[in-house]
Design an enzyme around this catalytic site. Structure first.
Site, PDB file in Angstrom:
ATOM      1  N   HIS A  68      10.239   3.989   0.230  1.00  0.00           N
ATOM      2  CA  HIS A  68      10.585   2.747  -0.442  1.00  0.00           C
ATOM      3  C   HIS A  68      11.071   3.043  -1.864  1.00  0.00           C
ATOM      4  CE1 HIS A  68       7.007   1.097   2.121  1.00  0.00           C
ATOM      5  NE2 HIS A  68       8.072   1.308   2.863  1.00  0.00           N
ATOM      6  N   TYR A 131      -1.784   2.613  -8.378  1.00  0.00           N
ATOM      7  CA  TYR A 131      -0.471   2.721  -8.997  1.00  0.00           C
ATOM      8  C   TYR A 131      -0.186   1.548  -9.929  1.00  0.00           C
ATOM      9  CZ  TYR A 131       0.815   0.318  -4.573  1.00  0.00           C
ATOM     10  OH  TYR A 131       0.873  -0.514  -3.475  1.00  0.00           O
TER      11      TYR A 131
END
Length: 465
Positions: A68, A131
């Site tokens: 992605h 993240y």
């Protein structure tokens, strides 16, 4: 566990950075500074301004996800477990298709810039990803993703566990091969005030920029700024301002000047901070009273009238944006109404005007403002204020008018020099700086060469002959 010092290193993919994070352990377990802005920025990590922290958990070995490419920057680290990571540059440009891979554990993090696809495969059970991203996720944002199939033959990623033995989502299995990928375009520049003299010059000089007028972005209407989708941009050039110097001294003009030049600029500056935009702002010699000269970039602001006061306030506001360039100009001439155009009309109409001769400075041509903005954005010298006018000796308005009359076939004696007081007698005029000369040494030191004022004026007049 061996505890290496904190370090930030590059990779074959531009902007993809590997962060070695010290992990401190004892009989109780371990501790690490997963994200330490001050230290990491000093080591070369961009100050990317994260706004959201996400956590993802995989219980099994062999869970694969990706590839992605997201429309934001991303800092990926592991709380527990170990993964094999692979990254493919899907940004438009020479590095498109570049691949990098390595294992990640709690002691290694990765900074993934916008447009670089990331994919991961768990090598240990109970793996937890953490993240940070610098945009808020939304369903609308997903339409801006770019994807690549994990099994793409062109990328040739050597996954430790065969993908046939991995757990993948149906969506990840359906991602396109490299040949079908549309590269993620770079963020763009948007110009505010495209219909003005400087805006038109910027439009010609920066053909890839998006140009807006007041129907789209209106500084006097901060709501128009809030409604604009800024996610696809990294630079905004503000060429819009309330510039009616004399009208700004009236009650209505004062309100309009403060609404556009201060409140509107403040709203734009806040947006630039929030979206980490580079803000280029056009300023004016009117921020000085003109009692001395030439004016350096660090000279204290001493505006006389309302227009100058609002421009000075706008400069102070813009200076608070981390990435900003303030181009301070004087006596702007471009495609539109300006002093030179007025003198051409008077000369061609047989008029013998009286022109002020005790205000001195240099003309600034809109084409050169656009050229300087492009120069600063391309070279990225230190952020701050840069003076910009034509080069050469300073002149008065009257001496410039004489040059124009001569070029149009009239006698220089047809222009009558007068003092500011004589010219302004009986008129409602705003106060103006007597000395508008700006010191150009700072922008010259960046490699920019201002055009000679006389040559630039001659070129401008030739274009209108």
């Amino acid at each position: 566990m061996i505890m290496n010092g904190l370090s930030v290193t590059g990779s074959p993919i531009p902007g993809l950075l590997i962060i070695n994070v010290p992990v401190h352990g004892d009989n109780r377990g371990w501790f690490k500074e997963n994200w330490q802005r001050e230290k990491m920025i000093k080591l070369g990590l961009p100050d990317f301004g994260p706004v959201q922290n996400n956590v993802s958990f995989n219980s099994s070995v062999g869970v694969a996800r990706g590839l992605h490419a997201e429309p934001w920057d991303k800092y990926v680290a592991l709380a527990t477990g170990r993964v094999f990571g692979a990254w493919v540059d899907l940004r438009a440009g020479d590095s498109f298709g570049t691949v990098y891979s390595q294992e990640l554990g709690p002691d290694t993090a990765i900074f993934v810039p916008r447009g670089v696809a990331n994919g991961y495969q768990t090598l240990e059970p109970d793996t937890v990803y953490s993240y940070l991203v610098n945009e808020h996720w939304s369903e609308d944002a997903r339409s801006e993703y770019t994807f690549l199939n994990l099994a793409d033959e062109t990328a040739g990623i050597q996954w430790p566990i065969p993908l046939a033995d991995c757990e993948l989502s149906a969506a990840d299995k359906a991602h396109p091969r490299m040949a079908q990928v549309t590269p993620m375009p770079p963020r763009r520049t948007v110009i505010i005030g495209g219909n003005g003299q400087v805006g038109r010059a910027l439009t010609a000089a920066l053909p890839d920029a998006e140009v807006t007028d007041r129907a789209v972005l209106d500084l006097s209407d901060p709501q128009s700024l809030e409604k604009f989708d800024w996610r696809s941009y990294d630079t905004v050039i503000n060429a819009a301002a309330y510039t009616a110097v004399d009208a700004s001294e009236t009650p209505e003009g004062r309100r309009a000047a403060w609404a556009t030049n201060v409140a509107g600029v403040a709203a734009l500056a806040e947006i630039a901070r929030r979206h980490r935009l580079t803000l280029v702002h056009i300023s004016s010699d009117y921020v000085f009273d003109g009692s001395t000269g030439p004016h350096g970039e660090d000279e204290p602001l001493t505006p006389l009238g309302v227009y100058g006061q609002t421009k000075a306030a706008g400069d102070v506001i813009v200076a608070g944006v981390p990435q900003h360039y303030i181009l301070r100009t004087s006596w702007v001439v471009g495609d539109g109404g300006n002093f030179v155009g007025t003198m051409i009309k008077l000369a061609d109409s047989g008029v013998r005007p009286s022109v002020v001769d005790d205000q001195i400075g240099r003309l600034t041509f809109a084409d050169d403002i656009a050229r300087a903005a492009g120069h600063l954005l391309a070279g990225r010298p230190a952020y701050g204020v840069y003076n910009l006018t034509s080069a050469g000796e300073s002149q008065s308005w009257a001496s410039i008018a004489k040059s124009i009359f001569t070029a149009r076939g009239r006698s220089a004696e047809d222009v009558t020099p007068v003092s500011t007081e004589v010219y302004g007698a009986g008129k409602d005029l705003a106060p103006r700086p007597r000395n508008s000369l700006l010191d150009l040494s700072k922008i010259v030191a960046t490699g920019f060469e201002p055009r000679d004022g006389g040559e630039a004026l001659a070129d401008y007049l030739d274009q209108r002959s």
